[in-house]
Design an enzyme around this catalytic site. Sequence first.
Site, PDB file in Angstrom:
ATOM      1  CB  CYS A  14      -0.903   0.009   1.231  1.00 59.00           C
ATOM      2  SG  CYS A  14      -2.032   1.422   1.282  1.00 59.00           S
TER       3      CYS A  14
ATOM      4  CD  GLU B 230       0.559  -1.688  -6.186  1.00 61.59           C
ATOM      5  OE1 GLU B 230       1.551  -1.215  -6.813  1.00 61.59           O
ATOM      6  OE2 GLU B 230       0.501  -1.768  -4.959  1.00 61.59           O
TER       7      GLU B 230
END
Length: 244
Positions: free
Chosen positions: A2, A113
Amino acid sequence: MCGRYTLRKGLSNVAEKLGDYLLEAAPESVSSIGPRYNIAPTQNNLVLRQSFDNPDRLQAAYLRWGLVPSWSKTPQTQAPMINARSETVAEKPSFRAAFQRRRCLVPADGFYEWKKTKGLNQPYFFSMADDSVFLMAGIWETWQGDHNKRFDSYTILTTHANSLMAKYHERMPVILSGESLKTWLEPSVTQLGATERHELFAPIDAALMSCRPANPAVNNNRSEGPKCLEAPEEKPIPQLDLDI
């Protein structure tokens, strides 16, 4: 992993996800924070940790993303420790003490992402299918230096990717809810065996999530606002003139 995330909704939406835990009244410096579309490492962000007076209550705090261990000689690490692998968080020297005594929740309503697409580093936005707030497992630490200089920092736990995330990255944040949220905050979590810990940190069901392309502007830490979630513009395909 993350590396960037969003929190576009307010504390009232976060409080709805806390189950049996009550959220203490937040100081003005925290409650007045507006929507965030591009939360990046080294920035100060909202974290929920157990109250120092009542473990059944959570307090909203503003901590720096990128954990600095209490024993670090400087307030900066060689690389910001923004993520901790859930499989090793209990053993790693940088995280062990925080895992044992300073666990927290990191509210979000989406994370980014990246994937190489036609030579470009294209960001993708992952969220719950209903676009609701979710809570990521985190740990926090206090660093104190000379002249009473001190600050609190945090990191986000990661686990192996579910079937949706695996198309983009092998890791994803640990997302907690219901009983797993309570288990994470209880002192007894440090006594869990390997099997129980594996179940606690299992990736969320891919069917509960959604994914879509985001604006490459999010690659810049200074980018903020709804534009970060706008789909990238499709470049028109050149038409060949076939007239003879």
